[in-house]
Every structure is written in structure tokens, then in C-alpha cells.
Scaffold this motif. Sequence first.
Motif, PDB file in Angstrom:
ATOM      1  N   ILE A  51       0.855  -1.191   0.000  1.00 19.16           N
ATOM      2  CA  ILE A  51       0.000   0.000   0.000  1.00 19.16           C
ATOM      3  C   ILE A  51       0.892   1.242   0.000  1.00 19.16           C
ATOM      4  O   ILE A  51       1.848   1.331   0.776  1.00 19.16           O
ATOM      5  N   TYR A  52       0.588   2.192  -0.861  1.00 19.99           N
ATOM      6  CA  TYR A  52       1.379   3.426  -0.902  1.00 19.99           C
ATOM      7  C   TYR A  52       1.205   4.217   0.395  1.00 19.99           C
ATOM      8  O   TYR A  52       0.092   4.354   0.912  1.00 19.99           O
ATOM      9  N   GLN A  53       2.311   4.732   0.911  1.00 23.79           N
ATOM     10  CA  GLN A  53       2.265   5.496   2.159  1.00 23.79           C
ATOM     11  C   GLN A  53       1.407   6.752   2.036  1.00 23.79           C
ATOM     12  O   GLN A  53       0.840   7.226   3.018  1.00 23.79           O
ATOM     13  N   SER A  54       1.316   7.289   0.834  1.00 24.50           N
ATOM     14  CA  SER A  54       0.558   8.524   0.625  1.00 24.50           C
ATOM     15  C   SER A  54      -0.947   8.332   0.809  1.00 24.50           C
ATOM     16  O   SER A  54      -1.688   9.314   0.944  1.00 24.50           O
ATOM     17  N   VAL A  55      -1.409   7.076   0.831  1.00 22.25           N
ATOM     18  CA  VAL A  55      -2.850   6.829   0.948  1.00 22.25           C
ATOM     19  C   VAL A  55      -3.404   7.417   2.244  1.00 22.25           C
ATOM     20  O   VAL A  55      -4.461   8.051   2.264  1.00 22.25           O
ATOM     21  N   SER A  56      -2.694   7.220   3.352  1.00 18.35           N
ATOM     22  CA  SER A  56      -3.207   7.646   4.658  1.00 18.35           C
ATOM     23  C   SER A  56      -3.311   9.162   4.793  1.00 18.35           C
ATOM     24  O   SER A  56      -3.995   9.656   5.690  1.00 18.35           O
ATOM     25  N   PHE A  72      -3.287   3.718  -5.016  1.00 16.53           N
ATOM     26  CA  PHE A  72      -3.656   2.974  -3.818  1.00 16.53           C
ATOM     27  C   PHE A  72      -2.587   1.951  -3.424  1.00 16.53           C
ATOM     28  O   PHE A  72      -2.175   1.886  -2.265  1.00 16.53           O
ATOM     29  N   ALA A  73      -2.146   1.144  -4.380  1.00 18.89           N
ATOM     30  CA  ALA A  73      -1.210   0.068  -4.044  1.00 18.89           C
ATOM     31  C   ALA A  73      -0.485  -0.394  -5.297  1.00 18.89           C
ATOM     32  O   ALA A  73      -0.816   0.006  -6.419  1.00 18.89           O
ATOM     33  N   LEU A  96     -10.304  -0.719   2.056  1.00 18.34           N
ATOM     34  CA  LEU A  96     -10.048   0.717   2.020  1.00 18.34           C
ATOM     35  C   LEU A  96     -10.552   1.340   3.315  1.00 18.34           C
ATOM     36  O   LEU A  96     -11.750   1.275   3.624  1.00 18.34           O
ATOM     37  N   ASP A  97      -9.621   1.921   4.059  1.00 19.36           N
ATOM     38  CA  ASP A  97      -9.930   2.485   5.371  1.00 19.36           C
ATOM     39  C   ASP A  97     -10.124   3.993   5.262  1.00 19.36           C
ATOM     40  O   ASP A  97      -9.237   4.708   4.791  1.00 19.36           O
ATOM     41  N   PHE A 172      -5.035   1.796  -8.791  1.00 14.83           N
ATOM     42  CA  PHE A 172      -5.575   3.121  -8.485  1.00 14.83           C
ATOM     43  C   PHE A 172      -6.975   2.984  -7.889  1.00 14.83           C
ATOM     44  O   PHE A 172      -7.748   2.106  -8.292  1.00 14.83           O
ATOM     45  N   ALA A 173      -7.281   3.857  -6.936  1.00 16.72           N
ATOM     46  CA  ALA A 173      -8.615   3.888  -6.328  1.00 16.72           C
ATOM     47  C   ALA A 173      -9.338   5.158  -6.770  1.00 16.72           C
ATOM     48  O   ALA A 173      -8.740   6.233  -6.827  1.00 16.72           O
ATOM     49  N   THR A 174     -10.619   5.021  -7.077  1.00 16.12           N
ATOM     50  CA  THR A 174     -11.455   6.164  -7.454  1.00 16.12           C
ATOM     51  C   THR A 174     -12.678   6.211  -6.550  1.00 16.12           C
ATOM     52  O   THR A 174     -13.402   5.216  -6.424  1.00 16.12           O
ATOM     53  N   VAL A 175     -12.889   7.360  -5.920  1.00 15.85           N
ATOM     54  CA  VAL A 175     -14.050   7.575  -5.048  1.00 15.85           C
ATOM     55  C   VAL A 175     -14.973   8.580  -5.729  1.00 15.85           C
ATOM     56  O   VAL A 175     -14.531   9.653  -6.150  1.00 15.85           O
ATOM     57  N   THR A 176     -16.251   8.237  -5.843  1.00 17.25           N
ATOM     58  CA  THR A 176     -17.249   9.109  -6.466  1.00 17.25           C
ATOM     59  C   THR A 176     -18.390   9.347  -5.486  1.00 17.25           C
ATOM     60  O   THR A 176     -18.971   8.389  -4.965  1.00 17.25           O
TER      61      THR A 176
END
Length: 217
Positions: A51-56, A72-73, A96-97, A172-176
Amino acid sequence: MNRPIRILCFIAALLIACGSAYATPYTFEMGGESSIDVTKTTQGLSMWTDIYQSVSSQAFLLDVGDSFTFKFARMGTDESWINEDDLKPMEVTAYLDFDMPDITQDISGESTGFSGKFEFNQGWQVIWDDPVYVGFGDGGRFAIELSDATFSSSMWTGPHGPCWSEGDADIFATVTLEAAPSPTTAPVPEPATAVLLGLGVGLLGVTRLKRKKASEN
């Protein structure tokens, strides 16, 4: 219908129109416990994930209908060759937290190894069962999608690729935001709404003043 009532009805209609057009954006904040479970892939093509550190630290403001995409990862494999058991789909699960809203959402997927003619090309792919829709707050709803990923190598270098490769690909994660939650407290009226309300009160005052003068005459 007398004139004051007509004025009030007109103002009420304008206020309703303004209120329906007004939508409060929502701020999403990611948490620090996101992960991808690949333990079941040991029965096939064994995968690893990071998991990429930038996610948090991701925080983003969305209006209804807007989307936000972030890294995301990354996923990959350390296996050097595709065997028969590696061609079977294996279950993977992403978690996904979110800190805001306070939700951890899982998304299921499958990882599969592949091998081309004469085993010249080998690699793997991950396909997610998404989008996933999440309800939150009072009437809020958002969608999450993860990008499918593929890694392919040639020259009989296996699913990991040549020695300088890590055999990995980004997810990649996409939130809509589908619907914003209702506010817990009454929102402050917009400037335009306040102006309309003031004009309405003023018009009513003028109308009453004219009627008073007419009755005195």
C-alpha cells in the motif's frame, strides 16, 4: 388571492428552488489501515502487495457527481515461472480504510497467471468486482472503484520479468460521491436566499403601508 399572499407564494417558490439547487460538498479523509489480503494466492500464483504510504494522507472535497482518483497500491509476484496451478483464479480482497466517514470497505477480486504460446509471454492480472457502493451518514452514498492491473513479460523471463523488474503494476482507487448526507444542523442561509427573504419582507411592508394610507384617505 390578495397581493401580499401572491408575494409570499412567489418568495416561497424562489426559496425552494434555491434550496434544492444548493448541495453541500463532503470531505473524505483516508485512514492508515488500508490493505490488500493476498494470503489465498499461495495456492496458485503467489502475489505480494504494498500500500502506498501517501494513501493515509489523502483528503479530498467532493460535490455530488465528482470523483477523485489516487494511487492505492502496487501488486506483483516473485515467482519465476508460470505452472499449471498458477493459471487458476485466486481470491484477493482489498480493504479501504476511511477516517471520514469512519468506514472500512472491502472489495473482492481475483488474480490469475497466464502463459502465451510456447510460454514466450508470461504474466498475471488482477480484476476487481467493483464498483462498490457505500452508504454513510443520513442519506449519503459513494462509490469505490479499483483499477484492474496486468503485468506481462516476454523472452521467457516468467511472470516476474527480467532481473531488473519487480513484476509489479499499480492499483488506483477512485471515489465518487453519489449523494451527500443531510447536514446534522440547519445550514446558514446563502446570501442569495437572505436577499430574497429581505426583499419579500420589504415588499410586504410597502404593501401594508400603501393600504394604510389608502384607508386613511
